[in-house]
Scaffold this motif. Structure first.
Motif, PDB file in Angstrom:
ATOM      1  N   GLU A 118      -3.066   8.576   3.813  1.00  0.00           N
ATOM      2  CA  GLU A 118      -2.282   8.583   5.094  1.00  0.00           C
ATOM      3  C   GLU A 118      -0.823   9.062   4.871  1.00  0.00           C
ATOM      4  OE1 GLU A 118      -1.981   4.520   6.937  1.00  0.00           O
ATOM      5  OE2 GLU A 118      -0.423   5.359   8.064  1.00  0.00           O
ATOM      6  N   GLU A 119      -0.619   8.739   3.651  1.00  0.00           N
ATOM      7  CA  GLU A 119       0.909   9.061   3.170  1.00  0.00           C
ATOM      8  C   GLU A 119       0.880  10.720   3.273  1.00  0.00           C
ATOM      9  OE1 GLU A 119       3.879   7.892   2.975  1.00  0.00           O
ATOM     10  OE2 GLU A 119       4.863   9.536   2.277  1.00  0.00           O
ATOM     11  N   LEU A 120      -0.071  11.300   2.613  1.00  0.00           N
ATOM     12  CA  LEU A 120      -0.144  12.660   2.285  1.00  0.00           C
ATOM     13  C   LEU A 120      -0.297  13.299   3.859  1.00  0.00           C
ATOM     14  CD1 LEU A 120      -0.088  15.090   0.273  1.00  0.00           C
ATOM     15  CD2 LEU A 120      -2.601  14.645   0.133  1.00  0.00           C
ATOM     16  N   GLY A 121      -1.168  12.890   4.443  1.00  0.00           N
ATOM     17  CA  GLY A 121      -1.432  13.458   5.921  1.00  0.00           C
ATOM     18  C   GLY A 121      -0.093  13.256   6.644  1.00  0.00           C
ATOM     19  N   VAL A 177       0.355   1.855  -5.529  1.00  0.00           N
ATOM     20  CA  VAL A 177      -0.058   2.868  -4.729  1.00  0.00           C
ATOM     21  C   VAL A 177       1.443   3.083  -3.985  1.00  0.00           C
ATOM     22  CG1 VAL A 177      -0.962   3.098  -2.308  1.00  0.00           C
ATOM     23  CG2 VAL A 177      -2.362   2.493  -4.279  1.00  0.00           C
ATOM     24  N   ALA A 178       2.267   2.132  -3.664  1.00  0.00           N
ATOM     25  CA  ALA A 178       3.479   2.360  -2.898  1.00  0.00           C
ATOM     26  C   ALA A 178       4.412   3.151  -3.661  1.00  0.00           C
ATOM     27  CB  ALA A 178       4.025   0.872  -2.387  1.00  0.00           C
ATOM     28  N   GLN A 179       4.413   2.770  -5.069  1.00  0.00           N
ATOM     29  CA  GLN A 179       5.338   3.584  -5.937  1.00  0.00           C
ATOM     30  C   GLN A 179       4.936   5.248  -5.867  1.00  0.00           C
ATOM     31  OE1 GLN A 179       7.883   3.026  -7.699  1.00  0.00           O
ATOM     32  NE2 GLN A 179       7.884   4.739  -8.618  1.00  0.00           N
ATOM     33  N   PHE A 180       3.449   5.282  -5.971  1.00  0.00           N
ATOM     34  CA  PHE A 180       3.168   6.746  -5.878  1.00  0.00           C
ATOM     35  C   PHE A 180       3.318   7.402  -4.542  1.00  0.00           C
ATOM     36  CE2 PHE A 180       0.103   9.951  -5.291  1.00  0.00           C
ATOM     37  CZ  PHE A 180       0.265  10.799  -6.316  1.00  0.00           C
ATOM     38  N   ASN A 181       3.227   6.708  -3.507  1.00  0.00           N
ATOM     39  CA  ASN A 181       3.813   7.270  -2.084  1.00  0.00           C
ATOM     40  C   ASN A 181       5.109   7.692  -2.169  1.00  0.00           C
ATOM     41  OD1 ASN A 181       0.993   7.311  -1.172  1.00  0.00           O
ATOM     42  ND2 ASN A 181       1.582   5.455   0.279  1.00  0.00           N
ATOM     43  N   LEU A 184       5.478  10.678  -4.216  1.00  0.00           N
ATOM     44  CA  LEU A 184       5.230  11.971  -3.357  1.00  0.00           C
ATOM     45  C   LEU A 184       5.944  12.430  -2.261  1.00  0.00           C
ATOM     46  CD1 LEU A 184       1.382  11.530  -2.262  1.00  0.00           C
ATOM     47  CD2 LEU A 184       2.144  13.281  -3.786  1.00  0.00           C
ATOM     48  N   ALA A 185       6.658  11.479  -1.650  1.00  0.00           N
ATOM     49  CA  ALA A 185       7.873  11.710  -0.572  1.00  0.00           C
ATOM     50  C   ALA A 185       8.978  12.485  -1.050  1.00  0.00           C
ATOM     51  CB  ALA A 185       7.909  10.727   0.301  1.00  0.00           C
ATOM     52  N   GLU A 186       9.241  11.937  -2.369  1.00  0.00           N
ATOM     53  CA  GLU A 186      10.481  12.360  -3.087  1.00  0.00           C
ATOM     54  C   GLU A 186      10.082  13.731  -3.434  1.00  0.00           C
ATOM     55  OE1 GLU A 186      12.226   8.331  -4.724  1.00  0.00           O
ATOM     56  OE2 GLU A 186      11.391   9.657  -6.160  1.00  0.00           O
ATOM     57  N   MET A 187       8.990  13.949  -3.971  1.00  0.00           N
ATOM     58  CA  MET A 187       8.834  15.585  -4.659  1.00  0.00           C
ATOM     59  C   MET A 187       8.602  16.558  -3.587  1.00  0.00           C
ATOM     60  SD  MET A 187       5.131  15.302  -6.543  1.00  0.00           S
ATOM     61  CE  MET A 187       5.090  16.941  -7.010  1.00  0.00           C
ATOM     62  N   PRO A 205       9.891  17.907  -0.871  1.00  0.00           N
ATOM     63  CA  PRO A 205      10.804  18.890  -0.518  1.00  0.00           C
ATOM     64  C   PRO A 205      10.887  20.125  -1.561  1.00  0.00           C
ATOM     65  CG  PRO A 205      11.848  16.626  -0.324  1.00  0.00           C
ATOM     66  CD  PRO A 205      10.435  16.437  -1.069  1.00  0.00           C
ATOM     67  N   GLU A 206      10.877  19.539  -2.854  1.00  0.00           N
ATOM     68  CA  GLU A 206      11.069  20.356  -3.992  1.00  0.00           C
ATOM     69  C   GLU A 206       9.585  21.436  -3.980  1.00  0.00           C
ATOM     70  OE1 GLU A 206      11.418  18.496  -7.867  1.00  0.00           O
ATOM     71  OE2 GLU A 206      12.809  16.872  -6.832  1.00  0.00           O
ATOM     72  N   VAL A 207       8.604  20.684  -3.871  1.00  0.00           N
ATOM     73  CA  VAL A 207       7.255  21.471  -3.769  1.00  0.00           C
ATOM     74  C   VAL A 207       7.500  22.675  -2.666  1.00  0.00           C
ATOM     75  CG1 VAL A 207       4.907  21.460  -3.606  1.00  0.00           C
ATOM     76  CG2 VAL A 207       5.892  19.591  -4.824  1.00  0.00           C
ATOM     77  N   LEU A 208       8.003  22.020  -1.474  1.00  0.00           N
ATOM     78  CA  LEU A 208       7.927  23.192  -0.591  1.00  0.00           C
ATOM     79  C   LEU A 208       8.900  24.383  -0.845  1.00  0.00           C
ATOM     80  CD1 LEU A 208       7.129  23.949   2.438  1.00  0.00           C
ATOM     81  CD2 LEU A 208       9.055  22.838   3.106  1.00  0.00           C
ATOM     82  N   ALA A 209      10.017  23.820  -1.439  1.00  0.00           N
ATOM     83  CA  ALA A 209      10.914  25.064  -1.556  1.00  0.00           C
ATOM     84  C   ALA A 209      10.395  25.851  -2.725  1.00  0.00           C
ATOM     85  CB  ALA A 209      12.109  24.174  -2.117  1.00  0.00           C
ATOM     86  N   GLU A 210       9.431  25.423  -3.612  1.00  0.00           N
ATOM     87  CA  GLU A 210       8.949  26.315  -4.712  1.00  0.00           C
ATOM     88  C   GLU A 210       8.228  27.268  -4.128  1.00  0.00           C
ATOM     89  OE1 GLU A 210       6.085  25.353  -8.097  1.00  0.00           O
ATOM     90  OE2 GLU A 210       7.411  23.658  -7.672  1.00  0.00           O
TER      91      GLU A 210
END
Ligand SMILES: [Cu+2]
Lengths: 396, 399
Positions: free
Chosen positions: B54-57, B212-216, B219-222, B224-229
């Protein structure tokens, strides 16, 4: 049963109505496209003659069928029994001999046209090789050395370029299945058969630019973007504001009524934040604008440097300005200038002589569309080929 | 009677109504195996726990919108308009092969060989840039206009330039979205909590939920960086164009210099420096039918599809037939495929010799030792024409 009789009666009536409509309202595009070849006339004559013969017979048999099956049957079977017949020798002879006779006439009448179209071609080298493939046309020109199958062959997908007023020959091939090479405006249709290399002759009596010039008028669809939104609003506002020489020229040439409608549209436009939420153009203004713009395109000359001032003319418009078609006043050129003045708001003219596949050759068959470009002179064609060749030989 | 009529009406409505593709509300989430995602030897699908899914979606919708409303946060109104138009055009002309999210998995795709490109890896074959770089806009425009001969990609030469550009915008957008999604999935496959295993090991529910919450959060933190890359790699494409720093020597095809160039090309082809013959065969007819079955299995591209060396006698070059295209192909190899880069051990002049040689080969097969005489039956013509016939045997794309 009479209800059903009327239902089946509708078939011949509908067919006649559709045919009539195609003749009466050419703008529907149901009829034949404009003919631009020398053999087209005789082909069209044959086409209409055969259509007339088969049409009369079709309507006649349909009416007879309805009458016999539904109306007459009601009478004959009053006593609840069918009526038997063992045929009529004389009738059989008539319906065998008459069609055979008609067919014989058609067979003889079509021979000159067939000879002209298929056999009386000049024994010249093919101008191009047209290779059909699912789902595209691969067109090959021999290149500067004049030879096919050498590394300087010029390859063009989906575009066949020929000079005007010359009977040219192409070599038709296919790489996979049966296709059919079809130039509707030239009345040329020929199957491409695997393993065969078929000569096809044709000539075009009108250049692409002449054809486009005659069909350059604007229509509703020219102002519609891909997503279906209209693009006319911005043009209306620009003309009403008349900030450039061209827009003020256009405004001066509009009728007082249209100008009044424009002014009231501008009020709506300003009330709804303008560009962000383009308000719909009222249908009255829309048709008045398109009609008047078409009038201006047909009669005025927008290529005057005083009018084109401040417009970013595209390269093709500039080259057309240098060699205008039929004097300076050309609907097509005017339209191109208008397009450049409102970039992105008016769709570019896409009227071309079609090159289509007339064989249902697979799922993507309908995508197998190309175009025939008819050049004004051999030099123009050569220049185009040289340009394409240079493009293809790019080593940087 | 009336029932038959209803039936007939129904049928004609079906036929006329056609088989339009209805846009779903969201781009579907990609499903990869571990092998496809991180190169592990495992065909197991990477399954996301519902919360992470859900988070990724949500992240994907936040960053890239939906099929009806595609968009990137960083773009201007005009670019956004282009994307909307591009989406409409893509839906009309491309979606049936390249699929809703550019995965090369549209309804027609299974019938095609080679398969349509899957943009989601961000790997493109036919480009002017270095092997690992993205293609430039011009590269994509060229492929759109000319098509890729020998494949099912048709030329869109008749489409107005503006629309072609909108399509390119949308294809780049889909590729960015796919790569972004893929990178986040890769992160899950390597670092994410394996919920099933945790439960099996007796970890408490609260702890599982917490990881799971920690991983989510990660994900949310990384994201913007992934998109920028990903965006940066597209922006950089223009800087990575391969320009032959030595221009192509122009020969008269009837001159001796030209013949000498062909000879040098031939020696390189058959020699061990360029070693073209190893894959394309000594006769240039790298023929799938002649191929060792073990070779056939090894010839798989990055997308897991069969990928064979080209029969050079066909004179069909998918990525373009211009000398500069062939130069770049030899210099950089073909991204995602087995064709290696020759630029490091071949001098530009040598590459031009090979280009000359390869361009002459379809019309002069005798430049290479033709061991097997070509079977009789292909009646007329020689050279390219014969090769077209040969190609028919190898081609399996009819549909
Ligand atoms: Cu076809």
């Amino acid at each position: 049963m009479s209800k059903w009789a009327y239902f089946f009666l509708a078939v011949p009536i509908l067919v006649v109505a559709i045919f009539g409509a195609s003749l009466l309202f050419p703008s529907l595009g149901w009829g034949l496209p404009e003919n631009v070849s020398t053999i087209g006339k005789s082909i069209d004559f044959l086409y209409y003659a055969i259509l007339a013969i088969t049409g009369v017979v079709f309507v006649g048999t349909q009416l007879a069928l309805c009458w016999l099956l539904f109306i007459e049957k009601g009478q004959a079977s009053k006593d609840g029994r069918g009526k038997y017949t063992h045929g009529n020798h004389r009738a059989e002879v008539i319906w065998t001999v008459v069609p055979a006779f008609v067919l014989g006439i058609i067979a003889f009448a079509q021979m000159p046209a067939w000879y002209q179209a298929r056999f009386n071609g000049p024994r010249v080298d093919p101008i191009a090789r047209v290779v059909a493939r699912q789902f595209e046309w691969r067109i090959v020109y021999p290149g500067p050395d004049g030879q096919y199958d050498t590394s300087d062959d010029i390859h063009v997908p989906n575009e066949l370029h020929v000079p005007v007023n010359r009977r040219v020959r192409i070599e038709l091939r296919t790489m996979d299945v049966l296709h059919s090479f079809f130039l509707p405006h030239l009345r040329v249709k020929h199957d491409a058969v695997p393993g065969l290399s078929v000569p096809v002759w044709f000539d075009a009596t009108k250049t692409t630019r002449e054809y486009q010039n005659e069909n350059a008028e604007l229509s509703n669809a020219d102002f519609r973007a891909v997503d279906g939104t209209t693009r006319l609003g911005r043009i209306c506002v620009a003309i009403d504001e008349a900030k450039t020489p061209l827009t003020s020229f256009l405004k001066d040439h509009l009728s007082a009524e249209t100008r009044a409608m424009l002014a009231s549209y501008l009020v709506t436009w300003n009330a709804t934040l303008g560009a962000e939420f383009e308000p719909a153009v009222p249908s009255g203004l829309r048709s008045a604008m398109i009609g008047e713009l078409n009038g201006i395109l047909a009669t005025e000359d927008l290529s005057d440097p005083k009018l084109t001032e401040g417009i970013n003319l595209t390269a093709s418009t500039t080259s057309h300005l240098a060699s205008p078609l039929g004097g300076r006043k050309s609907t097509l050129l005017n339209r191109e200038i208008l397009q450049d003045a409102f970039p992105g708001e008016i769709k570019p003219l896409e009227r071309h002589f079609d090159l289509a596949c007339a064989e249902l050759c697979g799922w993507g068959h309908y995508k197998m569309k190309g175009r025939l470009i008819v050049h004004e002179t051999q030099e123009e064609l050569d220049a185009w080929l040289a340009e394409r060749h240079a493009e293809q030989e790019a080593s940087r | 009677m009336s029932r038959r009529l209803t039936w007939l009406t129904g049928l004609s409505v079906l036929l006329l109504g056609g088989c339009g593709i209805n846009l779903p509300g969201q781009y579907p989430l990609a499903s990869y195996t571990r092998a496809e995602l991180i190169g592990e030897k495992s065909d197991e699908r990477v399954d996301l726990p519902p919360a992470i899914r859900e988070e990724l979606g949500n992240l994907l919708v936040d960053y890239f919108g939906t099929p009806k409303q595609p968009g990137l946060l960083s773009i201007s109104d005009e670019q956004w308009q282009n994307l909307i138009h591009g989406q409409a055009l893509y839906q009309k002309h491309c979606i049936h092969c390249h699929g809703l999210n550019g995965g090369g998995n549209g309804p027609t795709a299974p019938f095609l060989f080679p398969r349509p490109r899957d943009y989601r890896r961000g790997v493109f074959k036919w480009k002017s840039t270095t092997r690992t770089a993205k293609p430039t806009r011009e590269d994509l425009l060229l492929i759109l206009k000319e098509g890729a001969i020998g494949t099912s990609m048709p030329p869109f030469r008749l489409m107005p330039e503006k629309q072609l550009n909108e399509l390119v915008d949308y294809v780049i957008f889909l590729s960015m979205r796919g790569e972004f999604e893929r990178k986040l999935l890769q992160y899950y496959a390597t670092e994410g909590p394996n919920v099933r295993q945790m439960y099996a090991e007796g970890v408490s529910g609260a702890e599982v939920q917490q990881s799971v919450a920690q991983f989510n959060k990660e994900l949310a933190e990384m994201a913007p960086e992934v998109l920028a890359e990903v965006q940066e790699s597209w922006r950089q494409a223009g800087d990575d164009i391969i320009e032959p720093n030595e221009t192509m020597p122009s020969y008269n095809v009837e001159s001796e210099e030209y013949e000498a160039s062909l000879q040098r090309g031939k020696e390189l082809y058959l020699g061990d420096k360029a070693a073209c013959y190893k894959c394309h065969n000594r006769d240039g007819r790298a023929n799938v039918a002649d191929m060792d079955p073990s070779m056939r299995e090894k010839n798989v591209d990055d997308w897991g599809q069969p990928n064979y060396p080209r029969n050079l006698l066909l004179g069909m070059y998918r990525g373009g037939r211009r000398p500069v295209d062939l130069f770049r192909r030899i210099h950089q190899g073909i991204a995602g495929a087995q064709m290696p880069a020759g630029g490091s051990n071949l001098k530009p002049r040598e590459i031009w010799d090979i280009v000359n040689f390869v361009r002459a080969l379809p019309y002069r097969p005798s430049l290479l030792p033709q061991e097997k005489p070509k079977s009789a039956g292909h009646g007329h013509g020689h050279g390219a024409e014969e090769s077209h016939a040969a190609e028919d045997d190898a081609k399996a794309e009819d549909h």
